[in-house]
Design a protein around this motif. Structure first.
Motif, PDB file in Angstrom:
ATOM      1  N   THR A 449       0.844  -1.194   0.000  1.00  0.00           N
ATOM      2  CA  THR A 449       0.000   0.000   0.000  1.00  0.00           C
ATOM      3  C   THR A 449       0.880   1.244   0.000  1.00  0.00           C
ATOM      4  O   THR A 449       1.792   1.362   0.804  1.00  0.00           O
ATOM      5  N   PHE A 450       0.601   2.147  -0.946  1.00  0.00           N
ATOM      6  CA  PHE A 450       1.315   3.419  -1.031  1.00  0.00           C
ATOM      7  C   PHE A 450       0.355   4.532  -0.601  1.00  0.00           C
ATOM      8  O   PHE A 450      -0.793   4.583  -1.048  1.00  0.00           O
ATOM      9  N   ARG A 451       0.821   5.405   0.253  1.00  0.00           N
ATOM     10  CA  ARG A 451      -0.014   6.509   0.722  1.00  0.00           C
ATOM     11  C   ARG A 451       0.723   7.837   0.588  1.00  0.00           C
ATOM     12  O   ARG A 451       1.920   7.907   0.834  1.00  0.00           O
ATOM     13  N   ASP A 452      -0.015   8.855   0.182  1.00  0.00           N
ATOM     14  CA  ASP A 452       0.488  10.230   0.260  1.00  0.00           C
ATOM     15  C   ASP A 452      -0.706  11.150   0.481  1.00  0.00           C
ATOM     16  O   ASP A 452      -1.803  10.682   0.793  1.00  0.00           O
ATOM     17  N   SER A 456      -4.445   6.717  -1.294  1.00  0.00           N
ATOM     18  CA  SER A 456      -3.691   5.462  -1.353  1.00  0.00           C
ATOM     19  C   SER A 456      -4.097   4.669  -2.585  1.00  0.00           C
ATOM     20  O   SER A 456      -5.117   4.949  -3.221  1.00  0.00           O
ATOM     21  N   ASN A 457      -3.286   3.681  -2.909  1.00  0.00           N
ATOM     22  CA  ASN A 457      -3.560   2.858  -4.075  1.00  0.00           C
ATOM     23  C   ASN A 457      -4.461   1.684  -3.714  1.00  0.00           C
ATOM     24  O   ASN A 457      -4.692   1.382  -2.544  1.00  0.00           O
ATOM     25  N   ALA A 458      -4.960   1.010  -4.731  1.00  0.00           N
ATOM     26  CA  ALA A 458      -5.792  -0.185  -4.547  1.00  0.00           C
ATOM     27  C   ALA A 458      -5.531  -1.128  -5.707  1.00  0.00           C
ATOM     28  O   ALA A 458      -5.433  -0.700  -6.865  1.00  0.00           O
ATOM     29  N   VAL A 481     -10.143  -8.318  -3.524  1.00  0.00           N
ATOM     30  CA  VAL A 481      -8.934  -7.853  -2.854  1.00  0.00           C
ATOM     31  C   VAL A 481      -9.333  -6.973  -1.671  1.00  0.00           C
ATOM     32  O   VAL A 481     -10.163  -6.073  -1.801  1.00  0.00           O
ATOM     33  N   SER A 482      -8.731  -7.236  -0.513  1.00  0.00           N
ATOM     34  CA  SER A 482      -9.055  -6.446   0.672  1.00  0.00           C
ATOM     35  C   SER A 482      -8.587  -5.004   0.483  1.00  0.00           C
ATOM     36  O   SER A 482      -7.535  -4.756  -0.112  1.00  0.00           O
ATOM     37  N   PRO A 483      -9.353  -4.040   0.970  1.00  0.00           N
ATOM     38  CA  PRO A 483      -8.993  -2.629   0.774  1.00  0.00           C
ATOM     39  C   PRO A 483      -7.868  -2.189   1.694  1.00  0.00           C
ATOM     40  O   PRO A 483      -7.484  -2.897   2.628  1.00  0.00           O
ATOM     41  N   ALA A 484      -7.338  -1.002   1.428  1.00  0.00           N
ATOM     42  CA  ALA A 484      -6.330  -0.416   2.310  1.00  0.00           C
ATOM     43  C   ALA A 484      -6.972  -0.071   3.646  1.00  0.00           C
ATOM     44  O   ALA A 484      -8.162   0.220   3.726  1.00  0.00           O
ATOM     45  N   GLY A 485      -6.170  -0.133   4.706  1.00  0.00           N
ATOM     46  CA  GLY A 485      -6.660   0.238   6.020  1.00  0.00           C
ATOM     47  C   GLY A 485      -7.076  -0.917   6.894  1.00  0.00           C
ATOM     48  O   GLY A 485      -7.542  -0.716   8.018  1.00  0.00           O
TER      49      GLY A 485
END
Length: 650
Positions: A449-452, A456-458, A481-485
């Protein structure tokens, strides 16, 4: 479409500079080690010096002479002027020349101004390079219904070609482009309904462009030509069908798009401009560049080193319009809605879809497009919903000899794994063979997971079963696919049945969606994001399914009574704190239970933990086991909405 000839020249300059530097050092070094009397270069030194001069001549040639593209491969320079155009749009409102004169000087009459006539001479500020605007004298050679045709003074163009420019633009380009994209600003900044087509030679950074600065009065932009205007390279007029049907149509779309949204992001504007070229039986040559390298960020125009970004944007816009609309009238209406939206990028496209009553979200269009990139260019026949429109698909036959293909992985699905990186808003795919005796495959995927500040990406992951003979259609399964977080974010596990014996190949298609709020002002390019995956043959036994990381709803895979006793004994041994057994079979059994709807292993683990002695050793063994079991439970709850498992997280 932006191509920088200076990039190729810069590489030549650097390479030549290195050669020159090395030669110069050799000559200087040789001279320094000679006796003072031998202060004249020897024949060897003279040869080195001559070689340096020859290399320097090559460097100067590439540095100052424009590098022509291949025939049919022309360069659009609108992108080079985009940043300045956006600054003007943010700073000033729209105002005609007469409105500006009235505001500054009061009521102004133009009674004595004679209408343009063939033979008139005008000086245009013309950006022949990316950073320079040169005054260039031009002669009005033709006047059409919708256009003025000016030619750079001193340049000669056959009357037949000039007549064709006027005829094509008035009767084909203007009515077709305006019917799809809407109207330009008319009568525009100059109060004249006609558009200026300026045929000019020696454009170094492009073969054509639209300069939005011309839409402002000189008070706001001193180098403005104060007219709706396109700059077109005379050198590209050898093929008039390509010149008018591709270059002029592309640039005219930019002029129209500016009228509706002067702040539109590059990928939407350029995708629509390439779409305009395709309306005239022209297959954009940029497609072949994209198919050679599909790992290109759709949204990030800074990720540009070749023409592939244009092919990417065009194919996506064409795919979205074709699948979002049911017929040609719907296609036209959706394109108009995209251009007409005052929102930019993904937000503008989403608004257009909603206004047309299209419920499919942008993310779904993107992931299906990613699959189409591989499936449509590799197989004949029906590939819905992973095919491009019928007309485009037929034209793609010309590039089918070198279709974009997944990366081939050695071995079969008995047990195959890999790792890679993929750019955001991009895709990659992998191929492995399926042995004849394989009936089920287990898939495991983990993406970073990339965050700025933008978000974030998915990941979207598809498993495509392929019949290499082409007799059976590809079967595509999108995994959940499980989400970010969440605990196991951007991850999935699944067990899938192989459709038939004919499907002898598996493709794993990985799509990486970045934040939707990205815009051209973003200073840094998004990074490529790593991921790992594995594909395994799943034998129809509880142990094999568990070890595959499977996720199947079949209840026939419960462990036997003997297996259950063995699992319970392992947990009890660990809880006693007397031994440190291998607890991996317990995890495997829990996976198998969860995949088949059973919770026996969860109950065994929970009971053993409750009965365990309160010792440091027992806690040291059971804590990691409990943590992994809880991760499995959370993942199952997210994947299959198993809210009944919530008590096991307490």
């Amino acid at each position: 479409m932006v191509y920088f000839p200076e990039q190729g020249a810069e590489r030549m300059r650097k390479a030549a500079k290195a050669v020159l530097h090395k030669r110069e050092l050799n000559v200087i070094s040789g001279m320094m080690h000679r006796a003072p009397a031998a202060n004249c270069p020897t024949s060897t030194e003279q040869m080195s010096f001559r070689l340096c001069m020859a290399v320097l001549a090559v460097v100067l040639f590439f540095a100052f002479c424009p590098i022509s593209a291949e025939a049919g491969e022309w360069r659009d320079g609108t992108h080079l002027l985009k940043e300045r155009a956006k600054r003007l749009a943010e700073q000033y409102g729209r105002e005609t020349r007469s409105e500006a004169d009235q505001r500054i000087r009061g009521i102004v009459a133009y009674v004595d101004v004679k209408p343009p006539q063939v033979g008139d001479e005008v000086t245009f500020f013309t950006p022949k390079t990316a950073d320079d605007e040169t005054p260039v004298k031009a002669v009005l050679r033709r006047i059409g219904t919708h256009c003025y045709v000016f030619v750079e003074k001193g340049r000669s163009i056959e009357d037949e070609k000039l007549d064709k420019v006027v005829s094509w633009f008035d009767n084909r380009t203007y009515p077709t482009n305006t019917s799809y994209f809407g109207s330009e600003w008319t009568p525009g900044v100059d109060g004249d309904k006609r558009i200026t087509l300026f045929l000019v030679g020696g454009l170094e950074a492009a073969d054509g462009y639209f300069n939005a600065e011309d839409e402002y009065t000189k008070e706001k932009c001193k180098t403005s030509n104060e007219r709706e205007m396109l700059y077109l390279a005379i050198e590209r007029m050898s093929d008039m069908d390509d010149f008018m049907g591709a270059l002029v149509a592309h640039e005219f779309q930019h002029l129209i798009h500016w009228n509706h949204d002067p702040k539109e992001l590059c990928w939407v504007d350029e995708g629509c401009a390439e779409f305009a070229s395709s309306l005239y039986d022209q297959l954009p040559f940029t497609i072949s560049y994209y198919l050679k390298n599909p790992d290109r960020c759709l949204l990030d125009w800074k990720d540009t080193s070749e023409w592939s970004n244009y092919g990417n944007a065009f194919l996506f816009i064409d795919y979205l319009v074709s699948h979002g609309a049911g017929n040609e009238e719907g296609r036209r209406a959706l394109v108009r809605a995209i251009v007409d939206s005052k929102k930019q990028g993904v937000a503008g496209v989403t608004e257009a879809l909603e206004k047309q009553g299209i419920k499919t979200p942008f993310a779904e269009f993107f992931r299906n497009f990613c699959a189409a990139t591989f499936l449509n260019t590799s197989f004949h026949g029906d590939a819905e919903p992973y095919g491009f429109n019928v007309v485009l698909a037929k034209k793609l036959e010309s590039v089918r000899e070198n279709p974009v293909k997944p990366e081939r992985v050695e071995g079969t699905v008995t047990e195959t794994s890999g790792k890679d990186r993929v750019k955001m808003w991009s895709t990659k795919a992998f191929e492995c063979k399926i042995a004849k005796n394989v009936q089920r495959v287990g898939i495991s995927f983990r993406g970073k997971t990339f965050r700025d500040a933008a978000g974030s990406n998915a990941f979207d992951v598809a498993v495509a079963f392929i019949d290499r003979s082409g007799k059976s259609r590809p079967v595509v399964n999108w995994l959940k696919v499980s989400p970010a977080g969440v605990v196991l974010e951007n991850a999935c596990e699944a067990v899938l049945a192989v459709p038939s014996n004919a499907h002898d190949t598996l493709w794993l298609i990985v799509c990486n969606r970045g934040p939707e709020s990205w815009n051209d002002d973003t200073s840094k390019a998004w990074p490529a994001v790593p991921f790992v995956w594995s594909v395994k043959n799943v034998v129809a036994t509880a142990t094999a399914i568990a070890r595959s990381g499977g996720n199947t709803s079949s209840a026939s895979h419960h462990a036997t009574a003997t297996d259950r006793r063995a699992i319970r004994a392992l947990v009890e041994t660990a809880a006693s704190g007397k031994e440190l057994p291998d607890l991996e079979p317990v995890i495997d059994a829990a996976k198998a239970d969860l995949s088949s709807g059973c919770v026996d292993t969860l109950d065994d683990v929970e009971s053993a933990i409750k009965a365990a002695p309160d010792t440091v050793k027992a806690k040291a063994v059971l804590a990691p086991l409990q943590k992994r079991i809880r991760e499995l439970v959370r993942f199952e709850m997210l994947q299959n909405n198993r809210m009944d498992l919530a008590p096991y997280l307490r």
